[in-house]
Write a protein that holds these residues in place. Structure first.
Motif, PDB file in Angstrom:
ATOM      1  N   ARG A  58      -7.976   7.751   1.813  1.00  0.00           N
ATOM      2  CA  ARG A  58      -8.145   6.058   2.019  1.00  0.00           C
ATOM      3  C   ARG A  58      -8.999   6.059   3.405  1.00  0.00           C
TER       4      ARG A  58
ATOM      5  N   GLU B 217      -3.916   3.602  -6.944  1.00  0.00           N
ATOM      6  CA  GLU B 217      -4.834   3.941  -5.805  1.00  0.00           C
ATOM      7  C   GLU B 217      -6.168   3.126  -6.313  1.00  0.00           C
TER       8      GLU B 217
ATOM      9  N   ASN C 256       0.780  -1.127  -0.073  1.00  0.00           N
ATOM     10  CA  ASN C 256      -0.144   0.076   0.001  1.00  0.00           C
ATOM     11  C   ASN C 256       0.727   1.196  -0.097  1.00  0.00           C
TER      12      ASN C 256
ATOM     13  N   LEU D 264      -6.522  -0.294  -5.045  1.00  0.00           N
ATOM     14  CA  LEU D 264      -6.891  -0.309  -3.517  1.00  0.00           C
ATOM     15  C   LEU D 264      -8.428  -0.133  -3.264  1.00  0.00           C
TER      16      LEU D 264
END
Length: 201
Positions: free
Chosen positions: A79, A42, A27, A45
């Motif tokens: 996030r 990104e 990450n 994720l």
């Protein structure tokens, strides 16, 4: 409740807490690429990527080359996180869209107003142990990505700032001929944050 049961429940609680904090080695973005590659990363994720529009500027104290480059406003991605959300800021040069500086901030309501944060600071000021645990787990993941740091604190350091307020810090630094990274925990005096920054020299 018996001592054994208490111990078992404590282990479960710490394990759950640890899973919440641990970002995972994949990450962290550490490649000097075009900014569109960062966006793709990104999206792996979270396909519903949350981009925040915010004017954020760098100073030479955090990125020595900032005055030599035409740095655009960063791509900022928020996030999720049950305890501490992560704000990932990616700074790149305007003319070629190449990534130059990264800042990951584990912090509540990073861009909120001073007034809105009053109650938040009060509640966060009671969570030193949790922040320290989060810092340690993030550092362990960064070690897997970057290897052992050149400099690191093994435990919290306490000091009194110019306002007479207790603050606690921890710091780890990685550096080679091409890059420099710093992980820092700052806890106290209206700042409760873990920050990792990484840049190319």
């Amino acid at each position: 409740m018996h001592t054994t049961e208490r111990l078992f429940l404590t282990i479960i609680f710490v394990t759950i807490l640890g899973c919440d904090f641990k970002p995972g080695r994949n990450n962290f973005w550490t490649e000097q690429s075009k900014i569109d590659e960062v966006v793709k990363f990104e999206k792996t994720l979270n396909k519903n990527i949350q981009i925040i529009e915010q004017k954020v500027f760098l100073s030479s104290s955090v990125f020595p080359k900032v005055d030599q480059l035409d740095i655009a406003l960063p791509l900022i991605v928020k996030r999720g996180g049950k305890f501490i959300p992560l704000y990932a800021e990616y700074f790149f040069t305007s003319e070629d869209s190449i990534l130059r500086y990264i800042s990951y901030d584990w912090e509540h309501d990073r861009y909120g107003s001073y007034q809105a944060k009053q109650e938040l600071w009060k509640s966060e000021s009671e969570k030193l142990t949790q922040y320290d645990s989060a810092y340690q787990k993030i550092k362990e993941d960064l070690i897997r990505v970057l290897s052992l740091p050149l400099i690191e604190d093994k435990e919290l350091e306490k000091s009194i700032n110019q306002n007479g307020v207790e603050v606690y810090t921890r710091e780890a630094i990685w550096e080679d001929e091409k890059t420099k990274s710093k992980l820092k925990l700052f806890f106290g005096d209206q700042t409760f944050r873990i920050r990792w920054n990484h840049y190319w020299k």
